[in-house]
Design a protein around this motif. Sequence first.
Motif, PDB file in Angstrom:
ATOM      1  N   ALA A 177       0.854  -1.196   0.000  1.00  0.00           N
ATOM      2  CA  ALA A 177       0.000   0.000   0.000  1.00  0.00           C
ATOM      3  C   ALA A 177       0.885   1.240   0.000  1.00  0.00           C
ATOM      4  CB  ALA A 177      -0.935  -0.010   1.214  1.00  0.00           C
ATOM      5  N   GLY A 178       0.250   2.395   0.089  1.00  0.00           N
ATOM      6  CA  GLY A 178       0.976   3.660   0.149  1.00  0.00           C
ATOM      7  C   GLY A 178       0.448   4.532   1.273  1.00  0.00           C
ATOM      8  N   ALA A 179       1.103   5.649   1.513  1.00  0.00           N
ATOM      9  CA  ALA A 179       0.683   6.591   2.554  1.00  0.00           C
ATOM     10  C   ALA A 179       1.420   7.911   2.326  1.00  0.00           C
ATOM     11  CB  ALA A 179       0.975   6.036   3.952  1.00  0.00           C
ATOM     12  N   LEU A 180       1.055   8.907   3.134  1.00  0.00           N
ATOM     13  CA  LEU A 180       1.739  10.196   3.109  1.00  0.00           C
ATOM     14  C   LEU A 180       2.354  10.454   4.474  1.00  0.00           C
ATOM     15  CD1 LEU A 180      -0.815  12.505   1.226  1.00  0.00           C
ATOM     16  CD2 LEU A 180       1.301  11.540   0.325  1.00  0.00           C
ATOM     17  N   LEU A 181       3.606  10.917   4.493  1.00  0.00           N
ATOM     18  CA  LEU A 181       4.247  11.302   5.741  1.00  0.00           C
ATOM     19  C   LEU A 181       3.704  12.647   6.211  1.00  0.00           C
ATOM     20  CD1 LEU A 181       7.946  10.287   4.960  1.00  0.00           C
ATOM     21  CD2 LEU A 181       6.225   9.001   6.240  1.00  0.00           C
ATOM     22  N   ASP A 182       4.112  13.047   7.411  1.00  0.00           N
ATOM     23  CA  ASP A 182       3.601  14.297   7.975  1.00  0.00           C
ATOM     24  C   ASP A 182       3.890  15.507   7.096  1.00  0.00           C
ATOM     25  OD1 ASP A 182       2.629  12.918  10.085  1.00  0.00           O
ATOM     26  OD2 ASP A 182       4.255  13.414  11.467  1.00  0.00           O
ATOM     27  N   ASP A 183       5.008  15.475   6.366  1.00  0.00           N
ATOM     28  CA  ASP A 183       5.358  16.608   5.518  1.00  0.00           C
ATOM     29  C   ASP A 183       4.791  16.472   4.102  1.00  0.00           C
ATOM     30  OD1 ASP A 183       6.870  14.551   4.562  1.00  0.00           O
ATOM     31  OD2 ASP A 183       8.805  15.556   4.773  1.00  0.00           O
ATOM     32  N   GLY A 184       3.934  15.454   3.887  1.00  0.00           N
ATOM     33  CA  GLY A 184       3.324  15.271   2.577  1.00  0.00           C
ATOM     34  C   GLY A 184       4.113  14.384   1.634  1.00  0.00           C
ATOM     35  N   THR A 185       5.279  13.902   2.073  1.00  0.00           N
ATOM     36  CA  THR A 185       6.096  13.033   1.217  1.00  0.00           C
ATOM     37  C   THR A 185       5.420  11.676   1.058  1.00  0.00           C
ATOM     38  OG1 THR A 185       8.111  14.108   2.012  1.00  0.00           O
ATOM     39  CG2 THR A 185       8.352  11.946   0.945  1.00  0.00           C
ATOM     40  N   PRO A 186       5.256  11.177  -0.169  1.00  0.00           N
ATOM     41  CA  PRO A 186       4.665   9.849  -0.345  1.00  0.00           C
ATOM     42  C   PRO A 186       5.623   8.765   0.123  1.00  0.00           C
ATOM     43  CG  PRO A 186       5.373  10.746  -2.466  1.00  0.00           C
ATOM     44  CD  PRO A 186       5.545  11.846  -1.460  1.00  0.00           C
ATOM     45  N   VAL A 187       5.071   7.694   0.693  1.00  0.00           N
ATOM     46  CA  VAL A 187       5.869   6.579   1.181  1.00  0.00           C
ATOM     47  C   VAL A 187       5.186   5.284   0.775  1.00  0.00           C
ATOM     48  CG1 VAL A 187       4.718   6.640   3.433  1.00  0.00           C
ATOM     49  CG2 VAL A 187       6.928   5.521   3.220  1.00  0.00           C
ATOM     50  N   LEU A 188       5.971   4.295   0.374  1.00  0.00           N
ATOM     51  CA  LEU A 188       5.447   2.985   0.011  1.00  0.00           C
ATOM     52  C   LEU A 188       5.555   2.046   1.209  1.00  0.00           C
ATOM     53  CD1 LEU A 188       6.967   2.547  -3.567  1.00  0.00           C
ATOM     54  CD2 LEU A 188       4.598   3.088  -2.984  1.00  0.00           C
ATOM     55  N   ILE A 189       4.465   1.326   1.498  1.00  0.00           N
ATOM     56  CA  ILE A 189       4.442   0.373   2.606  1.00  0.00           C
ATOM     57  C   ILE A 189       4.861  -0.994   2.069  1.00  0.00           C
ATOM     58  CG2 ILE A 189       3.010  -0.730   4.356  1.00  0.00           C
ATOM     59  CD1 ILE A 189       1.230   1.785   4.285  1.00  0.00           C
ATOM     60  N   VAL A 190       5.867  -1.568   2.672  1.00  0.00           N
ATOM     61  CA  VAL A 190       6.467  -2.809   2.175  1.00  0.00           C
ATOM     62  C   VAL A 190       5.608  -4.009   2.559  1.00  0.00           C
ATOM     63  CG1 VAL A 190       8.481  -4.316   2.342  1.00  0.00           C
ATOM     64  CG2 VAL A 190       8.784  -1.839   2.239  1.00  0.00           C
ATOM     65  N   ASP A 191       5.405  -4.907   1.606  1.00  0.00           N
ATOM     66  CA  ASP A 191       4.798  -6.215   1.858  1.00  0.00           C
ATOM     67  C   ASP A 191       5.935  -7.142   2.293  1.00  0.00           C
ATOM     68  OD1 ASP A 191       3.728  -8.776   1.746  1.00  0.00           O
ATOM     69  OD2 ASP A 191       2.476  -8.352   0.006  1.00  0.00           O
ATOM     70  N   VAL A 192       6.093  -7.320   3.599  1.00  0.00           N
ATOM     71  CA  VAL A 192       7.270  -7.998   4.140  1.00  0.00           C
ATOM     72  C   VAL A 192       7.344  -9.448   3.677  1.00  0.00           C
ATOM     73  CG1 VAL A 192       8.405  -8.766   6.264  1.00  0.00           C
ATOM     74  CG2 VAL A 192       7.444  -6.459   6.122  1.00  0.00           C
ATOM     75  N   GLU A 193       6.216 -10.147   3.650  1.00  0.00           N
ATOM     76  CA  GLU A 193       6.238 -11.550   3.217  1.00  0.00           C
ATOM     77  C   GLU A 193       6.675 -11.654   1.758  1.00  0.00           C
ATOM     78  OE1 GLU A 193       2.684 -13.633   3.968  1.00  0.00           O
ATOM     79  OE2 GLU A 193       2.880 -13.537   6.142  1.00  0.00           O
ATOM     80  N   ASP A 194       6.157 -10.779   0.915  1.00  0.00           N
ATOM     81  CA  ASP A 194       6.552 -10.784  -0.491  1.00  0.00           C
ATOM     82  C   ASP A 194       8.036 -10.457  -0.623  1.00  0.00           C
ATOM     83  OD1 ASP A 194       6.190 -11.097  -3.189  1.00  0.00           O
ATOM     84  OD2 ASP A 194       5.302  -9.124  -3.520  1.00  0.00           O
ATOM     85  N   LEU A 195       8.510  -9.497   0.168  1.00  0.00           N
ATOM     86  CA  LEU A 195       9.922  -9.115   0.113  1.00  0.00           C
ATOM     87  C   LEU A 195      10.824 -10.276   0.538  1.00  0.00           C
ATOM     88  CD1 LEU A 195      11.577  -5.833   0.955  1.00  0.00           C
ATOM     89  CD2 LEU A 195      12.304  -7.787   2.301  1.00  0.00           C
ATOM     90  N   LEU A 196      10.414 -11.015   1.575  1.00  0.00           N
ATOM     91  CA  LEU A 196      11.215 -12.164   2.010  1.00  0.00           C
ATOM     92  C   LEU A 196      11.268 -13.232   0.922  1.00  0.00           C
ATOM     93  CD1 LEU A 196      10.109 -12.511   5.745  1.00  0.00           C
ATOM     94  CD2 LEU A 196      12.334 -11.768   4.889  1.00  0.00           C
ATOM     95  N   ARG A 197      10.162 -13.408   0.197  1.00  0.00           N
ATOM     96  CA  ARG A 197      10.191 -14.350  -0.926  1.00  0.00           C
ATOM     97  C   ARG A 197      11.150 -13.875  -2.013  1.00  0.00           C
ATOM     98  NH1 ARG A 197       4.560 -14.964   0.393  1.00  0.00           N
ATOM     99  NH2 ARG A 197       4.009 -13.224  -0.965  1.00  0.00           N
ATOM    100  N   SER A 198      11.196 -12.575  -2.250  1.00  0.00           N
ATOM    101  CA  SER A 198      12.128 -12.032  -3.236  1.00  0.00           C
ATOM    102  C   SER A 198      13.571 -12.280  -2.813  1.00  0.00           C
ATOM    103  CB  SER A 198      11.887 -10.524  -3.424  1.00  0.00           C
ATOM    104  OG  SER A 198      10.603 -10.270  -3.957  1.00  0.00           O
ATOM    105  N   VAL A 199      13.851 -12.120  -1.522  1.00  0.00           N
ATOM    106  CA  VAL A 199      15.201 -12.379  -1.018  1.00  0.00           C
ATOM    107  C   VAL A 199      15.551 -13.859  -1.187  1.00  0.00           C
ATOM    108  CG1 VAL A 199      16.660 -12.388   1.039  1.00  0.00           C
ATOM    109  CG2 VAL A 199      15.130 -10.460   0.609  1.00  0.00           C
TER     110      VAL A 199
END
Length: 754
Positions: free
Chosen positions: A585-607
């Motif tokens: 998913a995504g979100a916005l930081l307090d200063d309006g900067t966009p941030v991507l939320i990591v899918d940890v399980e998917d990332l571990l499979r990539s590793v």
Amino acid sequence: MSTGNLQDYSLHDLFRMEVEGQAQVLTEGLLILESHPASAPELEACMRAAHSVKGAARILGLSAAVAVAHSMEDCLVEAQQGRLVLGNVVIDALLGGVDLLARIAATPATETAPWMQDDAPDAERFRAALAAALAADPAPAASSASASALAVTIEPEPASSADAAHADAESEERVLRITARSLNRLLGLAGESLVVSRWLDPYIRSLSRLKRLQHDSAAALDRLADVSPGMSRDQHANALLMEARSAIAESQRQLADRIAQLDLFERRIASVAHRLYDEALSSHMRPFADGTRGFKRMVRDLARELGKEARLEIVGAKTQVDRDVLAKLEAPLGHLLRNAVDHGIESAEQRRAGGKPAGGLVRLEAHHVSGLLEITIEDDGRGIDLEQVRRIVVSRRLADEDTASRLSEAELLEFLFLPGFTLREVVTEISGRGVGLDAVQNMVKQLRGTVRLSSQAGGGTRFQLLLPLTTSVLRALVVEIGAEAYAFPLTQIVCTAMLAREDVHWLEGRQHFELNGRRIGLVSAQQVLGGAEAKAAPEQLHVIVLGAPGGGHEYGLAVERFRGVSELVVQSLPSQLGKVKDISAGALLDDGTPVLIVDVEDLLRSVERLVSTGRLTQLRYDDSAQTATRKRVLVVDDSLTVRELERKLIESGGYVVEVAVDGMDGWNAVRAGHFDLVVTDIDMPRMDGIELVGLIKKDARLRSVPVMIVSYKDREEDRRRGLDAGADFYLTKGGFHEEALLQAVVDLIGEAAA
């Protein structure tokens, strides 16, 4: 309408919504099974849906629905195990059962008394119709024994009622029912207002810089007057200087006044935004007790049914939980509580013989820990027989005897979460199908949480669920990777660490570090998420450790820096993007900067994929200015020994080396990365070296890359075959030395530093 009445109604409302969702799964699955009776995914989905409806109905005491769902589940299991083929007549009967479950769920809470008997006329008619369908169906697997088994009347259960203990302290308040969608939208807007309120702060800082510039301008005018004595004698010049000083002073005064007012406004709007957000968040929360009504009666009735004595103790009933999280918790908690009574609590005679009280205790506790929701379910029963688990693992061929004998306690307990894994030899209405813990783990994964299991022989079993407080707001560690912001959910982080260079060690060509006696593999986040070669590592590494302890491999992800913990309003990614690799998913930081939320399980499979294919690069420290410009070599060989030997020999010459485990893996690697030389074997699975050379030389982008063949085949015809395919050098493994291999590399691409 009182709060108590609303709470009582919402439990039935949640059951109705659950049945609506599961009825859709059942209907779609049964229609597919009508044309594809042996479809394993559909059989599993339908069986799981019927099992979930049965568990939810048991919580409410709707014995008729329990009986209907249990009969459907038995029928589906028969088909799943190949003893029954679902024909049209049986499908018709099962669809009738789906309709009956929907009708039971739609009954108002005040009119459910007829459904609290398992011999309700409609339920009896359904079971008779299903038995008749099984007996009449011409399918060879449908036997009269199956039909009679499904028609057996289930032991009646006392009707479940609302737990009176929760109704005494509730205050009477006026309430307004609104849709969950409206609440989610309100919370999203409140989160956006919180973000927008922070945008004034950088604007105020820029005005403060402007104020300092004006002060510097006034000081410059004063210095100009000091170095130009003639200006004081020139009345016109002196008047202009005084006018400029006056204008600057006035602008400074007005600017200071506006900055003070704007700063006050910023603090006030930030305060209002915070309060709005907190109120919107609290309106989305419900006490944990709302999701546990009926559990005490369920534990008591189930214990009596099994000839045991047990009671449930609930701690933290007023703990606030997101309504969406609470809705998803009810069925999994029901599974865990039934397991505790059925599998854990012993009979009164066994407990007395073991020096325990005759009555068993099951404890359900919920509380907040570091901004997260921790739920614990534990019993004081017999615990889990690890040797029995080990025997079942071997008997089901999940591991051989030698491997199973070396499995640790934590590794053995992980098998309990596998679909269909059960310690019961006989399937009952309560347990034995191996569905419950699998459903619990699936729910925890959906909520980006973790579940841990521990057991003590004779002392009981303990499940610990660590979940986010809300699905709309996520507490996450924000880090910087490749100059971009990424967020890792706190519930899925084992820990963070700062690693000095001397703490990083090498083993079998891979980097790792020690953490609490465990060896953790080190991975560059830039390579996994950015797809690029990792930059030179600093002397002090920022590392996030991912992976559940005891539940598989753990990896340390090296990031550029930690930016801190933030509460993020989760925003779904556009559906047009589909599933984005490693991102949830995504979100916005307090200063309006966009941030991507990591899918940890998917990332571990990539590793894991990078590790298994040998394409994982190492973090390299910047020891010289030439480090980043070293030439890259790809070694392709299916022999681990030869592959590692060649890698070490070539790395000793200062080259950057990556490895591939066969020709196909090498072809994928050479297309995805940039290499100055490819060193390959000939005889390999999936794709041999001759074919790999041919593909490289036919590719317009890659044909200029030199290829060296290193093979045991030393006949002239083998050498000619390799060179004819396009290889630039042919070296035999039988007699090459370190100097010969390195010299061949230098002859083809020059020294390591460009």
